[in-house]
Design a protein around this motif. Sequence first.
Motif, mmCIF file in Angstrom:
data_model
loop_
_atom_site.group_PDB
_atom_site.id
_atom_site.type_symbol
_atom_site.label_atom_id
_atom_site.label_comp_id
_atom_site.label_asym_id
_atom_site.label_seq_id
_atom_site.Cartn_x
_atom_site.Cartn_y
_atom_site.Cartn_z
ATOM 1 N N THR A 74 75.197 -44.183 7.664
ATOM 2 C CA THR A 74 76.307 -43.674 8.515
ATOM 3 C C THR A 74 76.484 -42.299 8.195
ATOM 4 O OG1 THR A 74 78.147 -44.402 7.405
ATOM 5 C CG2 THR A 74 77.281 -46.165 8.914
ATOM 6 N N VAL A 75 77.005 -41.422 9.087
ATOM 7 C CA VAL A 75 77.577 -40.260 8.736
ATOM 8 C C VAL A 75 78.872 -40.217 7.918
ATOM 9 C CG1 VAL A 75 78.699 -38.230 10.012
ATOM 10 C CG2 VAL A 75 76.849 -39.438 11.150
ATOM 11 N N LEU A 76 79.465 -41.111 7.981
ATOM 12 C CA LEU A 76 80.621 -41.311 6.770
ATOM 13 C C LEU A 76 80.012 -41.273 5.247
ATOM 14 C CD1 LEU A 76 83.436 -41.098 6.027
ATOM 15 C CD2 LEU A 76 83.785 -43.567 6.651
ATOM 16 N N GLU A 77 79.015 -42.310 5.268
ATOM 17 C CA GLU A 77 78.589 -42.632 3.946
ATOM 18 C C GLU A 77 77.765 -41.265 3.335
ATOM 19 O OE1 GLU A 77 77.525 -47.126 3.587
ATOM 20 O OE2 GLU A 77 76.364 -46.074 5.126
ATOM 21 N N ALA A 78 76.975 -40.681 4.410
ATOM 22 C CA ALA A 78 76.044 -39.341 4.055
ATOM 23 C C ALA A 78 77.087 -38.540 3.713
ATOM 24 C CB ALA A 78 75.368 -39.152 5.048
ATOM 25 N N ILE A 79 78.232 -38.155 4.415
ATOM 26 C CA ILE A 79 78.884 -37.099 4.101
ATOM 27 C C ILE A 79 79.768 -37.332 2.588
ATOM 28 C CG2 ILE A 79 80.983 -35.649 4.934
ATOM 29 C CD1 ILE A 79 78.037 -34.945 6.108
ATOM 30 N N SER A 80 79.976 -38.504 2.521
ATOM 31 C CA SER A 80 80.855 -39.051 1.362
ATOM 32 C C SER A 80 80.056 -38.458 0.080
ATOM 33 C CB SER A 80 81.365 -40.385 1.407
ATOM 34 O OG SER A 80 82.302 -40.771 2.495
ATOM 35 N N ARG A 81 79.003 -38.747 0.260
ATOM 36 C CA ARG A 81 77.926 -38.541 -0.787
ATOM 37 C C ARG A 81 77.933 -36.906 -1.139
ATOM 38 N NH1 ARG A 81 74.659 -41.289 -4.528
ATOM 39 N NH2 ARG A 81 72.969 -39.799 -5.417
ATOM 40 N N TRP A 82 77.402 -36.365 0.097
ATOM 41 C CA TRP A 82 77.357 -34.936 0.320
ATOM 42 C C TRP A 82 78.472 -34.094 0.011
ATOM 43 C CZ3 TRP A 82 72.510 -32.600 1.369
ATOM 44 C CH2 TRP A 82 72.564 -31.218 1.518
ATOM 45 N N ALA A 83 79.669 -34.410 0.317
ATOM 46 C CA ALA A 83 80.774 -33.355 0.187
ATOM 47 C C ALA A 83 82.024 -34.462 -0.350
ATOM 48 C CB ALA A 83 81.279 -32.885 1.364
ATOM 49 N N PRO A 84 81.755 -34.789 -1.732
ATOM 50 C CA PRO A 84 82.906 -35.710 -2.191
ATOM 51 C C PRO A 84 84.251 -35.394 -1.966
ATOM 52 C CG PRO A 84 81.711 -34.572 -4.032
ATOM 53 C CD PRO A 84 81.013 -34.202 -2.853
ATOM 54 N N SER A 85 85.346 -36.431 -1.898
ATOM 55 C CA SER A 85 86.492 -36.176 -1.417
ATOM 56 C C SER A 85 87.234 -35.355 -2.787
ATOM 57 C CB SER A 85 87.337 -37.444 -1.156
ATOM 58 O OG SER A 85 87.217 -38.505 -2.170
ATOM 59 N N SER A 86 86.773 -35.518 -3.955
ATOM 60 C CA SER A 86 87.002 -34.393 -4.996
ATOM 61 C C SER A 86 87.483 -32.785 -4.475
ATOM 62 C CB SER A 86 86.567 -34.562 -6.345
ATOM 63 O OG SER A 86 85.247 -34.352 -6.074
ATOM 64 N N GLU A 87 86.338 -32.741 -3.665
ATOM 65 C CA GLU A 87 86.190 -31.246 -3.235
ATOM 66 C C GLU A 87 86.673 -30.949 -1.932
ATOM 67 O OE1 GLU A 87 82.250 -29.986 -4.373
ATOM 68 O OE2 GLU A 87 82.327 -30.459 -6.290
ATOM 69 N N ARG A 91 86.956 -37.116 5.100
ATOM 70 C CA ARG A 91 86.901 -37.829 6.374
ATOM 71 C C ARG A 91 86.913 -36.932 7.720
ATOM 72 N NH1 ARG A 91 86.716 -43.165 8.348
ATOM 73 N NH2 ARG A 91 87.694 -43.791 6.024
ATOM 74 N N ALA A 92 87.420 -35.924 7.532
ATOM 75 C CA ALA A 92 87.413 -34.844 8.742
ATOM 76 C C ALA A 92 86.245 -34.191 8.570
ATOM 77 C CB ALA A 92 88.427 -33.589 8.441
ATOM 78 N N TYR A 93 85.376 -33.716 7.708
ATOM 79 C CA TYR A 93 83.986 -33.387 7.661
ATOM 80 C C TYR A 93 83.270 -34.329 8.362
ATOM 81 C CZ TYR A 93 79.996 -30.931 5.254
ATOM 82 O OH TYR A 93 78.874 -30.202 5.037
ATOM 83 N N ALA A 94 83.152 -35.472 8.029
ATOM 84 C CA ALA A 94 82.341 -36.754 8.519
ATOM 85 C C ALA A 94 82.790 -36.754 10.056
ATOM 86 C CB ALA A 94 82.762 -37.897 7.832
ATOM 87 N N GLU A 95 83.988 -36.739 10.385
ATOM 88 C CA GLU A 95 84.290 -37.020 11.784
ATOM 89 C C GLU A 95 83.805 -35.885 12.619
ATOM 90 O OE1 GLU A 95 85.535 -39.609 13.379
ATOM 91 O OE2 GLU A 95 85.615 -40.571 11.561
ATOM 92 N N ALA A 96 83.861 -34.421 12.004
ATOM 93 C CA ALA A 96 83.319 -33.246 12.851
ATOM 94 C C ALA A 96 81.768 -33.471 13.106
ATOM 95 C CB ALA A 96 83.524 -32.084 12.050
ATOM 96 N N VAL A 97 81.185 -33.817 11.859
ATOM 97 C CA VAL A 97 79.794 -34.250 12.165
ATOM 98 C C VAL A 97 79.322 -35.008 13.074
ATOM 99 C CG1 VAL A 97 77.458 -34.692 10.569
ATOM 100 C CG2 VAL A 97 79.364 -33.188 9.765
ATOM 101 N N ALA A 98 79.888 -36.275 12.893
ATOM 102 C CA ALA A 98 79.760 -37.499 13.772
ATOM 103 C C ALA A 98 79.918 -37.137 15.388
ATOM 104 C CB ALA A 98 80.528 -38.460 13.478
ATOM 105 N N ARG A 99 80.916 -36.182 15.688
ATOM 106 C CA ARG A 99 81.050 -35.597 16.826
ATOM 107 C C ARG A 99 79.917 -34.707 17.378
ATOM 108 N NH1 ARG A 99 86.382 -35.163 15.290
ATOM 109 N NH2 ARG A 99 86.221 -32.798 14.886
ATOM 110 N N SER A 100 79.410 -34.016 16.411
ATOM 111 C CA SER A 100 78.221 -33.201 16.824
ATOM 112 C C SER A 100 76.997 -34.238 17.153
ATOM 113 C CB SER A 100 77.800 -32.309 15.814
ATOM 114 O OG SER A 100 77.340 -32.856 14.712
#
Length: 148
Positions: A74-87, A91-100
């Motif tokens: 899923t986009v959320l899983e991929a972005i959670s790994r790509w751009a961890p919440s520590s940095e 969630r906002a990143y994943a939502e933006a990518v999912a919209r695209s």
Amino acid sequence: MSTPRGIRNNNPGNIDFNPRNPWQGQLGIEEGVARPRFARFDQPENGIRALGKLLINYRGKDGLPGLGEKGIDTVLEAISRWAPSSENDTRAYAEAVARSLGVRSTQPIDLRHPATLRAMVLGIITHENGGNPYKAQVIDEGVRRALL
């Protein structure tokens, strides 16, 4: 206005440099910054290729409990790994990518499908760099290389 770091490095996904990953076209760690971190590539097509390859390889990694199927799909899983919440605001990143991509962030997707991978790559490039400076042919070639 200065050129974003990812674009300067031909690494529009801002992939961390790791000497164990001998990416096609990788020149080494970035130069000319106080705290070098990201890989540099000889051309944007090879930086996009590495971005696509990493996303495809995520499929075999553990996803988030209760989301999608087995592995990262899923986009959320991929972005959670790509751009961890520590940095990042993952969630906002994943939502933006999912919209695209025109999907929900928790909806399973197939990154081996060229149009899906292209949309995901483009969403990440746009988010990481505040926009996309590349012509369609550059992204298409990077995605084509990633799928080989």
